[in-house]
Design a protein around this motif. Sequence first.
Motif, PDB file in Angstrom:
ATOM      1  N   SER B  18       0.835  -1.194   0.000  1.00 33.12           N
ATOM      2  CA  SER B  18       0.000   0.000   0.000  1.00 33.12           C
ATOM      3  C   SER B  18       0.875   1.251   0.000  1.00 33.12           C
ATOM      4  O   SER B  18       0.562   2.256  -0.624  1.00 33.12           O
ATOM      5  N   LEU B  19       2.001   1.131   0.703  1.00 31.01           N
ATOM      6  CA  LEU B  19       2.951   2.235   0.702  1.00 31.01           C
ATOM      7  C   LEU B  19       3.485   2.480  -0.692  1.00 31.01           C
ATOM      8  O   LEU B  19       3.611   3.615  -1.152  1.00 31.01           O
ATOM      9  N   GLN B  20       3.800   1.360  -1.321  1.00 32.97           N
ATOM     10  CA  GLN B  20       4.320   1.462  -2.685  1.00 32.97           C
ATOM     11  C   GLN B  20       3.337   2.211  -3.568  1.00 32.97           C
ATOM     12  O   GLN B  20       3.684   3.131  -4.311  1.00 32.97           O
ATOM     13  N   LEU B  21       2.084   1.821  -3.404  1.00 32.64           N
ATOM     14  CA  LEU B  21       1.020   2.472  -4.179  1.00 32.64           C
ATOM     15  C   LEU B  21       0.982   3.966  -3.887  1.00 32.64           C
ATOM     16  O   LEU B  21       0.861   4.793  -4.780  1.00 32.64           O
ATOM     17  N   THR B  22       1.107   4.240  -2.586  1.00 35.01           N
ATOM     18  CA  THR B  22       1.080   5.644  -2.194  1.00 35.01           C
ATOM     19  C   THR B  22       2.143   6.423  -2.933  1.00 35.01           C
ATOM     20  O   THR B  22       1.919   7.518  -3.448  1.00 35.01           O
ATOM     21  N   ILE B  23       3.330   5.828  -2.953  1.00 36.58           N
ATOM     22  CA  ILE B  23       4.441   6.529  -3.592  1.00 36.58           C
ATOM     23  C   ILE B  23       4.173   6.735  -5.071  1.00 36.58           C
ATOM     24  O   ILE B  23       4.384   7.821  -5.620  1.00 36.58           O
ATOM     25  N   ILE B  24       3.647   5.704  -5.685  1.00 37.17           N
ATOM     26  CA  ILE B  24       3.334   5.844  -7.105  1.00 37.17           C
ATOM     27  C   ILE B  24       2.304   6.941  -7.304  1.00 37.17           C
ATOM     28  O   ILE B  24       2.412   7.780  -8.191  1.00 37.17           O
ATOM     29  N   LEU B  58      -7.980   7.754  -3.617  1.00 36.02           N
ATOM     30  CA  LEU B  58      -7.242   6.498  -3.511  1.00 36.02           C
ATOM     31  C   LEU B  58      -6.341   6.507  -2.278  1.00 36.02           C
ATOM     32  O   LEU B  58      -6.289   5.556  -1.499  1.00 36.02           O
ATOM     33  N   LEU B  59      -5.647   7.648  -2.119  1.00 36.11           N
ATOM     34  CA  LEU B  59      -4.732   7.755  -0.995  1.00 36.11           C
ATOM     35  C   LEU B  59      -5.489   7.589   0.317  1.00 36.11           C
ATOM     36  O   LEU B  59      -5.044   6.889   1.220  1.00 36.11           O
ATOM     37  N   ARG B  60      -6.644   8.213   0.365  1.00 41.56           N
ATOM     38  CA  ARG B  60      -7.409   8.133   1.602  1.00 41.56           C
ATOM     39  C   ARG B  60      -7.870   6.718   1.854  1.00 41.56           C
ATOM     40  O   ARG B  60      -7.923   6.266   2.993  1.00 41.56           O
ATOM     41  N   LYS B  61      -8.187   6.027   0.772  1.00 42.67           N
ATOM     42  CA  LYS B  61      -8.636   4.644   0.954  1.00 42.67           C
ATOM     43  C   LYS B  61      -7.497   3.777   1.472  1.00 42.67           C
ATOM     44  O   LYS B  61      -7.713   2.794   2.158  1.00 42.67           O
ATOM     45  N   LEU B  62      -6.271   4.138   1.119  1.00 44.80           N
ATOM     46  CA  LEU B  62      -5.131   3.328   1.542  1.00 44.80           C
ATOM     47  C   LEU B  62      -4.745   3.570   2.987  1.00 44.80           C
ATOM     48  O   LEU B  62      -4.121   2.731   3.621  1.00 44.80           O
ATOM     49  N   VAL B  63      -5.110   4.740   3.466  1.00 47.95           N
ATOM     50  CA  VAL B  63      -4.625   5.105   4.791  1.00 47.95           C
ATOM     51  C   VAL B  63      -5.111   4.135   5.855  1.00 47.95           C
ATOM     52  O   VAL B  63      -4.324   3.586   6.629  1.00 47.95           O
TER      53      VAL B  63
END
Lengths: 1222, 155
Positions: B18-24, B58-63
Amino acid sequence: MSAPAGSPHPAASSRIPPKLGGAAAASGAAAPAGPGPGPHQQNGPAQNQMQVPSGYGLPPQSYIAPSGHYSQGPGKMTSLPLDSQCDDYYSGLYRVATQNVVTPNTASQQPGAQQMYGSVPPAPHVVGSTLGSFQGAGSSASHLHTSASQPYSSFVNRYNSPAMYSANSSVAAQGFPSTCGHYALSTVSNAAYPSVSYPSLPAGDPYGQQMFTSQNAPTVRPVRENSFSGQSTAISHPSPLPPPPSQQYHQQQSLSGYNTFAWSASGLPSTQDNLIQNHTSLATANNPTNPVADTLSCSVMQNVQPPKSSPVVSAVLSGASSTRTPPAAGRPVEPLASVARPSELLQQKGVDSSSTTSSASPMPNSYDALEGGSYPDMLSSSASSPAPDPAPEPDPAPAPAPAAPQPSKMAKPFGYGYPTLQPGYQNATAPLNSGVPPSSPMYSGFQQYAQYPGMNQLSSSLGGLNLQSSSQPESLRPVNLTQERNILPMTPVWAPVPNLNLDLKKLNCSPDSFRCTLTNIPQTQALLNKAKLPLGLLLHPFRDLTQLPVITSNTIVRCRSCRTYINPFVSFIDQRRWKCNLCYRVNDVPEEFMYNPLTRSYGEPHKRPEVQNSTVEFIASSDYMLRPPQPAVYLFVLDVSHNAVEAGYLTILCQSLLENLDKLPGDSRTRIGFMTFDSTIHFYNLQEGLSQPQMLIVSDIDDVFLPTPDSLLVNLYESKELIKDLLNALPNMFTDTRETHSALGPALQAAFKLMSPTGGRVSVFQTQLPSLGAGLLQSREDPNQRSSTKVVQHLGPATDFYKKLALDCSGQQTAVDLFLLSSQYSDLASLACMSKYSAGCIYYYPSFHYTHNPSQAEKLQKDLKRYLTRKIGFEAVMRIRCTKGLSMHTFHGNFFVRSTDLLSLANINPDAGFAVQLSIEESLTDTSLVCFQTALLYTSSKGERRIRVHTLCLPVVSSLADVYAGADVQASICLLANMAVDRSISSSLSDARDALVNAVVDSLSAYGSTVSNLQHSGLIAPSSLKLFPLYVLALLKQKAFRTGTSTRLDDRVYAMCQIKCQPLVHLMKMIHPNLYRVDRLTDEGAIHVNDRVVPQPPLQKLSAEKLTRDGAFLMDCGSVFYIWIGKSCDNNFIEDVLGYPNFASIPQKMTHLPELDTLSSERARSFITWLRDNRPLNPILHVVKDESPAKTEFFQHLIEDRTEAAFSYYEFLLHVQQQICK
Amino acid sequence: MNISIHPCSWPYSTSACSLQLTIIAFDELRTDFKNPIDQCNPVHARERLRNIERICFLLRKLVLPEYSIHSLFCIMFLCAQEWLTLGLNVPLLFYHFWRYFHCPADSSELAYDPPVVMNADTLSYCQKEAWCKLAFYLLSFFYYLYCMIYTLVSS
């Protein structure tokens, strides 16, 4: 916009529409004047026009005599004990009143007069040592002078008292050279007083000796005043013709020639003996190592002269000054603008009326000794313009040069220096300047820098030499804050002038449009961190300008890699290539650019208007649009619930709309629509062909739909009759409504749907908390917490609804403007989001009622007039670029940040200001200049795609002292205020307040520990930052940040919104109001605006001790004016101005000055009108009687006094000092 | 002894992902269409805005998943009495709590607010935070793996 007829080049054509106003007139007048420079030219007009000679002719004693008005200052000071300011203000007042009797020696007695907060011993005034002295530049200068030569002492005394108020401050405000050090001595006097030679004065005159010294003085301030007079001479008094601007040039050159004596010696045909004397005297004065410097500079001090310099000098600047006085307040126009450059009045509807150029008083210079305050008056006359103040003219003012073709150097007026022009060039330009009509010499003068970078480098290295011989500039002069009693200057504070060479200074962007908190950019982030000052830009990009070069060209020349627009600060490597000043890429000059439509010559790209002006506007080609520019579309969404009808705003709005329907900016495509809402939403079908407007009611607020999508927004011209019918009917349609609910959210959703195909502007009028449907809000304010000193909650939005809606709107190029007219809490914090993120604006009228609160009603009416008719730009984006190495990180204002340097603005209006925080990412060691460029791309209301480009150029410095020297205290405070708003929303109000205090503590302690190596017991600040603590205190007492005083949550939030989106000039008045004494207005130092004489009273500090019982004071708080009438105010004033026989008969609520046919009434009214001009918010006037309940509001603004919950200024200083010592 | 570690490696990699996704996502946010003419075009405004909103969403969903997985871990470490590992994780846990509950203003929103996220300092802060956490997760992943293998081998 068509090209001028006969423009031979098809591709590039600049438009040269006729210009209005004074600049044209001035240039017209100037041209026939002919060059014929010489001493007579300056003096002739001076004597013809002004009463200067009479002033001078007076024996010295008469100057001391004046007492009364101005000497009251010192008298009061001496009389007041330390704690007086904490007392009831009466005590101070009355004591003062009794002690106004001034003995002649007050004026001459410096230390006594300047006793600080009581405990300070008289400062010793040693010649040349100013570090310890807390006196103003002027006074210390005069001291020096006194000690130096007795004959002048009387003369000096004569000016002392006014100078005490103003001299130091005025000098500091301009960032001019300090009294520190030997070198500075000369400049101080120059800055504070115009140096003009009066060769015609009789030999026996005490000023006789001045003749020679004065000529080398780079005066600065006087130029502005003079420019006024010059303006007026050009316009209203054509007979004494001012000389062409060229005069100014060679004067500058001549003066700078003195500074760089060694170089200029080459080709100098200097004819006059005294000139040569000047050379020597200044040359030595400049040299800090020269032991004789002090004495020599003492003689230079004799330049201290009344500001009445010759109108000649002033006329020169007429172009530049013309912008200051007119209500439309343009930016300072470079002289070159005067004739030949393509310019046009960009003012559109509604602004036109105010665009007239001002004329200045033909005789602002009557230097009669009567009030003695004439000098300060003069200063303020130039300074207190309500209009955005133009740049303090960088031009060191022309000391009258006796010989016209004076080949010499352009040196910067201050010693610490930057590149100057090459000697060779100077030789070339000087003759040009001397004899040619205005415009052309300018061009020739300017081109040099941009054109030959190689030479620039050379000259910059030469400038480096200069730098070594310089000493501390005025802005670095240490000021002991705890001992400086009158810290506030008598004149408004000017933006400091970037320390650039003269050419660049002239080309630089006006500080009204573009201002940086540090005019000297530190080289590295480490240096910036050390200085502890905020770095950022303050922008006012869409300001109403009276003059703006508009360029139509097929190709807009931009850097190929960073897309920077070509600007005056690029360098031309040769004829065909230019080097970008932001990314340093070398670009080709396109063929089209080689042709200059102005001069109709080929091969002179550096003379194109783009390269001659730092503010230009391009008409964009079709590359800049994928869809046709949108038409102007206006939608009004009106609350018609019971509450709204009760308040009665509909009548005012409809009336205002009816009056201004034809003035709405737009073209034939303009469209307009109306919606009203209570618990249901009403649409109005105004389709052409209907016999009367058709009302369509949608009651399904959960799923709003548009009943007839096509006919709700109609063409303004096709359906005008229907629209008028509707506007006439609307106020009476809902008079008996019983609906108390308000479905604002659904109405906004409907508005969004209606607007999304086109984009445009939605104006929402709301009178209560939205209570139905999406976006409903609950009351969050706890009235008991209003004066809490601890936590202030609910500064942020309660719901995302309005923010999301705003983002949607922004995506569809729709801006939402909010008018909140409510009597109770309406959660502005949440509602404001709809404007914040869609680039709208917010108006708030607390406790609005059309009969109970007529002043608010009038304010709404006037605000609406401005709102409806002001210029507007649609679907705008603003990109800010800066030199490689700098980066922007946080933006403030109303917009949506679309990418890291691109702001998306659905609408742009002339009253919107922005702020940007900067950081230094890479070291700037390899560059000496940094540039910032703002490009605002917008669709004008006429459907043209335009790009307005501002470019600002600033020097880079490597020493901490220089960073402090260049600090712009007003810009810093505005940036800090913006940051504090963010902080109070994201963290808490107390955090924000702490941060503000820490900003002062940090920067002053950093200054104390690094730059000033003196051990002082007091609180030391550089002169450039001496107002910093005062302004921060003002911020802490501002509605947005104050605690402990009862503040309604909506008021607080509104103040925060204002801080975020007001441009600097208006914001400063909000933070620190201006106080004037108005019961004794005189024409002294008055200026002429539109054939009106506008008196210019000096500024008073914001303390009750200044309020004398027998006076009347006007406080200008930006959005409101107060006139405070003292209890024993002169009955003549009350009768002549207020129209009542005595104090007792003045009513409690008075919001107008009657139009009486008396001189004092005329003066007061013209002064107030002048202050009012060009405000985004129309200030209402309140006449506050002493002892009336309304006076608390007035006294809230006296920020130097102590209140129950907050420090007085002196206490605050002690607090800061304590923090530093920790 | 270290039983709890074993099943946890799985979700842990999810967290890292999920972090990886965040970075992307941040990278995408930062990506700018270099052609300003294109950028400045009103037609693109909406597209760009949608983009930003989508990414923020998306970012919020990952948090929440990331935070809850990490908290879950900490609880499991607590149960397994892995004091050292827990100690390593507690600072981050507190940071997460702070991030989660310290919402600016009254709104229910988390970080990654579309109007604010494009401010360069917010963006770079978030990006840095994501990189640091990714590094932390990766290192601790290998540390857990090592611990697990060590336990397996030694038992």
